[in-house]
Design an enzyme around this catalytic site. Structure first.
Site, mmCIF file in Angstrom:
data_model
loop_
_atom_site.group_PDB
_atom_site.id
_atom_site.type_symbol
_atom_site.label_atom_id
_atom_site.label_comp_id
_atom_site.label_asym_id
_atom_site.label_seq_id
_atom_site.Cartn_x
_atom_site.Cartn_y
_atom_site.Cartn_z
ATOM 1 N N LYS A 173 -10.628 -9.178 9.756
ATOM 2 C CA LYS A 173 -9.387 -9.052 8.994
ATOM 3 C C LYS A 173 -8.313 -8.512 9.932
ATOM 4 C CE LYS A 173 -7.086 -6.187 6.873
ATOM 5 N NZ LYS A 173 -5.670 -6.475 7.212
ATOM 6 N N GLU A 249 -11.381 3.026 17.210
ATOM 7 C CA GLU A 249 -10.336 3.323 18.201
ATOM 8 C C GLU A 249 -9.092 3.695 17.411
ATOM 9 O OE1 GLU A 249 -11.084 3.638 21.150
ATOM 10 O OE2 GLU A 249 -12.812 2.358 21.490
ATOM 11 N N CYS A 283 -1.448 1.926 22.021
ATOM 12 C CA CYS A 283 -2.125 3.195 21.756
ATOM 13 C C CYS A 283 -2.191 4.070 23.000
ATOM 14 C CB CYS A 283 -3.524 2.922 21.239
ATOM 15 S SG CYS A 283 -4.455 1.860 22.359
ATOM 16 N N GLU A 375 1.842 11.350 16.425
ATOM 17 C CA GLU A 375 1.995 10.045 17.072
ATOM 18 C C GLU A 375 3.234 9.356 16.497
ATOM 19 O OE1 GLU A 375 -0.719 6.819 15.930
ATOM 20 O OE2 GLU A 375 -0.954 6.381 18.054
HETATM 21 P P1 NAD Z 1 -3.391 0.793 10.378
HETATM 22 O O1 NAD Z 1 -4.488 1.787 10.346
HETATM 23 O O2 NAD Z 1 -2.280 0.937 9.422
HETATM 24 O O3 NAD Z 1 -3.965 -0.677 10.125
HETATM 25 C C1 NAD Z 1 -4.972 -1.221 10.940
HETATM 26 C C2 NAD Z 1 -5.761 -2.225 10.129
HETATM 27 O O4 NAD Z 1 -6.450 -1.538 9.089
HETATM 28 C C3 NAD Z 1 -4.914 -3.295 9.443
HETATM 29 O O5 NAD Z 1 -5.609 -4.527 9.515
HETATM 30 C C4 NAD Z 1 -4.824 -2.795 8.017
HETATM 31 O O6 NAD Z 1 -4.624 -3.803 7.076
HETATM 32 C C5 NAD Z 1 -6.185 -2.155 7.843
HETATM 33 N N1 NAD Z 1 -6.269 -1.111 6.809
HETATM 34 C C6 NAD Z 1 -5.300 -0.261 6.411
HETATM 35 N N2 NAD Z 1 -5.775 0.553 5.440
HETATM 36 C C7 NAD Z 1 -7.076 0.221 5.240
HETATM 37 C C8 NAD Z 1 -8.107 0.708 4.378
HETATM 38 N N3 NAD Z 1 -7.895 1.711 3.535
HETATM 39 N N4 NAD Z 1 -9.319 0.137 4.453
HETATM 40 C C9 NAD Z 1 -9.563 -0.871 5.322
HETATM 41 N N5 NAD Z 1 -8.626 -1.385 6.147
HETATM 42 C C10 NAD Z 1 -7.393 -0.838 6.114
HETATM 43 O O7 NAD Z 1 -2.872 0.759 11.879
HETATM 44 P P2 NAD Z 1 -1.656 -0.094 12.448
HETATM 45 O O8 NAD Z 1 -0.391 0.515 11.956
HETATM 46 O O9 NAD Z 1 -1.911 -1.534 12.231
HETATM 47 O O10 NAD Z 1 -1.817 0.162 14.010
HETATM 48 C C11 NAD Z 1 -1.216 1.234 14.689
HETATM 49 C C12 NAD Z 1 -2.213 2.347 14.910
HETATM 50 O O11 NAD Z 1 -3.317 1.838 15.645
HETATM 51 C C13 NAD Z 1 -1.690 3.496 15.732
HETATM 52 O O12 NAD Z 1 -2.122 4.699 15.183
HETATM 53 C C14 NAD Z 1 -2.330 3.289 17.093
HETATM 54 O O13 NAD Z 1 -2.477 4.437 17.877
HETATM 55 C C15 NAD Z 1 -3.646 2.732 16.703
HETATM 56 N N6 NAD Z 1 -4.239 1.991 17.815
HETATM 57 C C16 NAD Z 1 -5.290 2.550 18.494
HETATM 58 C C17 NAD Z 1 -5.846 1.888 19.578
HETATM 59 C C18 NAD Z 1 -6.994 2.470 20.351
HETATM 60 O O14 NAD Z 1 -7.604 1.738 21.117
HETATM 61 N N7 NAD Z 1 -7.324 3.743 20.189
HETATM 62 C C19 NAD Z 1 -5.332 0.641 19.946
HETATM 63 C C20 NAD Z 1 -4.265 0.112 19.229
HETATM 64 C C21 NAD Z 1 -3.726 0.797 18.159
#
Ligand code: NAD
Length: 471
Positions: A173, A249, A283, A375
């Site tokens: 997803k 991650e 990230c 962040e």
């Molecule tokens: P997010 O957590 O809002 O969403 C990520 C994914 O999770 C999306 O596909 C979203 O639809 C899904 N999601 C959201 N709520 C959910 C739930 N309750 N249950 C299941 N799935 C759910 O993150 P984002 O805004 O898309 O991405 C940015 C974040 O990602 C930042 O915090 C960034 O630091 C982090 N990030 C971390 C890394 C790493 O390698 N550590 C890499 C890239 C991004």
């Protein structure tokens, strides 16, 4: 935009808008998967575990991963265009990082898998005949892959490739904000001669939608997730009842340390890259930099000048995300000093409807200020001076996150002393985001659980089993 479930493309579900972050205009629609469709996807993936896929040797799976990599390369320009359209990132970034890295993800796990072996032991027994112990690696089963919007294809394939390598089936997803390259990937996988239903794709939002329904599904054996730390907590709770393993991650608030003995020009150039690549929406980006006091003014001046000169950067991903970034900037401007940027650029064209933020350099904020602790995930970096190595380490190690850090120094002893003392999963010295895909990748504290990369991913996506044969 279509789901890929049960071997067929499917556009069912209530559509939601796809917005171009460059202009703010709605450019398409994405169907949100229903709970029934998520059920069907998980069911098909479970069924595929009992099919011919279970009999494929590592060599056959390795060749299949290479075919997927070939398929992405064969449609390279389409992938680049789709990634740029969804994220607004500059073409140069998608064409040199996102899409080539997606190809490399498949190839590197394919190669690693082909050369991988398990250990065996000859064990002594009282009768002198001994026993042979060996390890068998089995797939976990159905793996849910949930990915974010910032590096859509790169981070999706970073999990799909090792999951398939180890013989799992996958239900993916992608982020609802960036679904396009995942659709292309489904097309490539559909043409890569894998057994039916090994890969499924569903679109939709996270909470109370496809993301949640997938990760809490009793038919899902493991969850691999990249995204925000609080989403990770929600997914962990959803997976807890059935004790499903998770690989996370999560967020970061990465520090840079600039010592007075560093090559300052290189440190400025590196920090501009580490703070502003993809407008800070990586990230690994640096959001706080601590500079040894004798060179603080010089470094701050050069970084601010560099930030003002930056051209060719992209927008924030969404109106909501920009509002969050600008909220931080408003408070920071009131409580500290803005050395560069701080606002919204004006273009005089359609981009004025998009979600832009200027590259911003801040200073003068206390360490407990939200802009220094939380962040931001935007083009914003805060600078503060330090006086001793101990103080620098304490500052870098404070706070809830522990993903990555960068040390700029010309003293080789200091480099080896400071880097391992950082509470992070990845420390760079005199560089940033230089990656070898075999190395462990991930964070400590609120930045993640487990490591990806090389054997770390192949280990996560498989269950080692011991067989003991009495001789
Ligand atoms: P997010 O957590 O809002 O969403 C990520 C994914 O999770 C999306 O596909 C979203 O639809 C899904 N999601 C959201 N709520 C959910 C739930 N309750 N249950 C299941 N799935 C759910 O993150 P984002 O805004 O898309 O991405 C940015 C974040 O990602 C930042 O915090 C960034 O630091 C982090 N990030 C971390 C890394 C790493 O390698 N550590 C890499 C890239 C991004």
């Amino acid at each position: 935009m279509r789901h890929y479930v049960g071997g067929g493309f499917d556009a069912s579900g209530v559509p939601f808008p796809l917005v171009d972050p460059v202009t703010g205009r709605t450019v398409g629609e994405v169907p949100a998967a229903s709970r029934e469709l998520v059920d069907r996807a998980v069911g098909a993936a479970r069924e595929a575990l009992r099919g011919p896929w279970a009999g494929w040797s590592p060599a056959e799976r390795s060749r299949a991963l290479h075919r997927i990599a070939d398929g992405i390369e064969g449609r390279f320009e389409e992938f680049v265009a789709a990634e740029c359209a969804d994220t607004g990132k500059p073409r140069a970034l998608a064409a040199t990082v996102d899409i080539p890295r997606a190809v490399a993800n498949f190839r590197s796990y394919a190669d690693l898998l082909a050369g991988r072996s398990e250990r065996s032991w000859h064990t002594g027994t009282p009768d002198g005949r001994g026993a042979l112990n060996y390890t068998v690696r089995k797939p976990l089963g159905v793996v849910a892959v949930v990915s974010p919007w910032n590096l859509p294809l790169l981070l999706l394939t970073w999990k799909v490739a090792p999951a398939l390598a180890m013989g799992n089936t996958v239900v993916a997803k992608p982020s609802e904000l960036t679904p396009s390259t995942a659709c292309l990937l489904a097309e490539v996988i559909a043409g890569a001669e894998l057994p039916a239903d090994v890969f499924q794709l569903v679109h939709g939002q996270g909470a109370d939608a496809a993301g949640q329904w997938l990760t809490e599904h009793p038919g899902v054996d493991a969850v691999a997730f990249t995204g925000e730390s609080r989403t990770g907590s929600a997914i962990m709770r959803a997976a807890a009842d059935r004790l499903a393993p998770v690989s996370f991650e999560l967020g970061g608030k990465n520090a840079g340390l600039v010592f007075a003995d560093a090559d300052l020009e290189r440190a400025v150039e590196g920090t501009l890259r580490s703070a502003f690549t993809h407008s800070g929406q990586v990230c690994l980006c640096t959001e706080r930099v601590y500079v040894e006091r004798p060179v603080f003014e010089e470094f701050a001046g050069a970084l601010a000048a560099g930030a003002k000169d930056l051209a060719g950067y992209g927008p924030m991903i969404s109106a909501a995300h920009r509002a969050k970034v600008l909220g931080h900037l408003d408070r920071a401007a009131a409580d500290g000093e803005v050395l560069a940027g701080g606002g919204v650029p004006s273009f005089g064209d359609a981009r004025d409807g998009g979600f832009w933020v200027e590259p911003t350099v801040l200073t003068g904020l206390p360490e407990d200020h939200p802009a220094v602790r939380e962040e931001i995930f935007g083009p914003v970096v805060h600078l503060a001076p330090f006086d001793t190595e101990e103080e620098a380490l304490a500052l870098a190690n404070a706070g809830p996150y522990g993903l990555a850090a960068t040390v700029w120094t010309g003293d080789v002893s200091r480099a080896h002393r400071v880097a391992p003392a950082l509470d992070v999963g990845i420390a760079w010295v005199n560089t940033w985001n230089l990656r070898d895909l075999r190395t462990p990748f991930g964070g400590v504290k609120a930045s993640g659980i487990g490591r990806e990369g090389g054997d770390h991913s192949l280990d996560f996506f498989s269950e080692p089993m011991n067989v003991c044969v009495k001789l």
